[in-house]
Design a protein around this motif. Structure first.
Motif, PDB file in Angstrom:
ATOM      1  N   LEU A  40       0.869  -1.090  -0.129  1.00 56.35           N
ATOM      2  CA  LEU A  40      -0.056   0.056  -0.121  1.00 56.35           C
ATOM      3  C   LEU A  40       0.894   1.218  -0.098  1.00 56.35           C
ATOM      4  CD1 LEU A  40      -3.133   0.884   0.170  1.00 56.35           C
ATOM      5  CD2 LEU A  40      -2.382   1.213   2.668  1.00 56.35           C
ATOM      6  N   ASN A  41       0.677   2.080  -0.950  1.00 59.52           N
ATOM      7  CA  ASN A  41       1.411   3.308  -0.970  1.00 59.52           C
ATOM      8  C   ASN A  41       0.703   4.775  -1.269  1.00 59.52           C
ATOM      9  OD1 ASN A  41       1.063   3.542  -3.927  1.00 59.52           O
ATOM     10  ND2 ASN A  41       2.159   1.799  -4.071  1.00 59.52           N
ATOM     11  N   ASP A  42       1.177   5.674  -1.459  1.00 59.06           N
ATOM     12  CA  ASP A  42       0.613   6.922  -1.607  1.00 59.06           C
ATOM     13  C   ASP A  42      -0.066   7.102  -2.775  1.00 59.06           C
ATOM     14  OD1 ASP A  42       1.363   7.542   1.084  1.00 59.06           O
ATOM     15  OD2 ASP A  42       2.870   9.109   0.505  1.00 59.06           O
ATOM     16  N   GLN A  43       0.113   6.288  -3.748  1.00 61.82           N
ATOM     17  CA  GLN A  43      -0.589   6.545  -5.297  1.00 61.82           C
ATOM     18  C   GLN A  43      -1.844   5.718  -5.263  1.00 61.82           C
ATOM     19  OE1 GLN A  43       3.163   5.757  -5.009  1.00 61.82           O
ATOM     20  NE2 GLN A  43       3.039   8.034  -5.247  1.00 61.82           N
ATOM     21  N   THR A  44      -1.909   4.762  -3.965  1.00 54.16           N
ATOM     22  CA  THR A  44      -3.345   4.045  -4.040  1.00 54.16           C
ATOM     23  C   THR A  44      -4.453   4.952  -3.868  1.00 54.16           C
ATOM     24  OG1 THR A  44      -1.945   2.113  -3.247  1.00 54.16           O
ATOM     25  CG2 THR A  44      -4.576   2.275  -3.179  1.00 54.16           C
TER      26      THR A  44
END
Length: 155
Positions: A40-44
């Motif tokens: 899970l990252n900030d682009q999700t």
């Protein structure tokens, strides 16, 4: 008395795990149905969560006629809690079937991630994210409504 105290403690710890709007989601990594890791990252932008088979069926019905990469284009991921599924059933039947789907399913085999996101039975929780922070959450109980919501998201 001890049982009541323990129950209260469990309820409070579950409530503490609930994510509130504006809160940053802690990053985590899970394997998908092909054993490929996803973090899970900030682009999700969208996290879909199902805690049971009925919730997963809603997602499948909403995506059944969509092309491969449909969720990826929308920066969306689907997290399925399969911790209650017997491992023999998962290995012999469920995972082979999941590999036929044209979208990625992140598998929480040990219920270490999905309980952070409260969804009821036969529901799909939609977490709308921006830069890793929760902006909004919705609950879907019908595949048609989920499909419409996904179609409204611009790739």
């Amino acid at each position: 008395m001890k049982a009541a105290a323990l129950l209260l403690l469990c309820l409070l710890s579950t409530a503490a795990l609930a994510v509130e709007p504006g809160e940053r989601l802690a990053p985590w990594t899970l394997l998908d149905q092909f054993d490929a890791p996803y973090t899970l990252n900030d682009q999700t932008r969208i996290l879909l969560v199902a805690h049971d088979m009925d919730g997963a069926k809603l997602v499948n019905a909403a995506l059944e006629d969509k092309p491969k990469g449909y969720l990826d284009e929308r920066q969306a991921v689907f997290l399925a809690d399969i911790s209650r599924m017997p491992s023999v059933i998962a290995t012999l039947f469920a995972l082979p079937k999941m590999r036929d789907y044209n979208y990625r399913i992140l598998l929480d085999r040990d219920a270490r991630i999905a309980p952070r996101y409260q969804a009821g039975e036969s529901e799909v929780l939609w977490l709308q994210l921006e830069d890793g922070k929760l902006v909004q959450q919705k609950v879907f109980k019908e595949a048609g409504a989920l499909k419409s919501a996904l179609e409204a998201v611009e790739p």
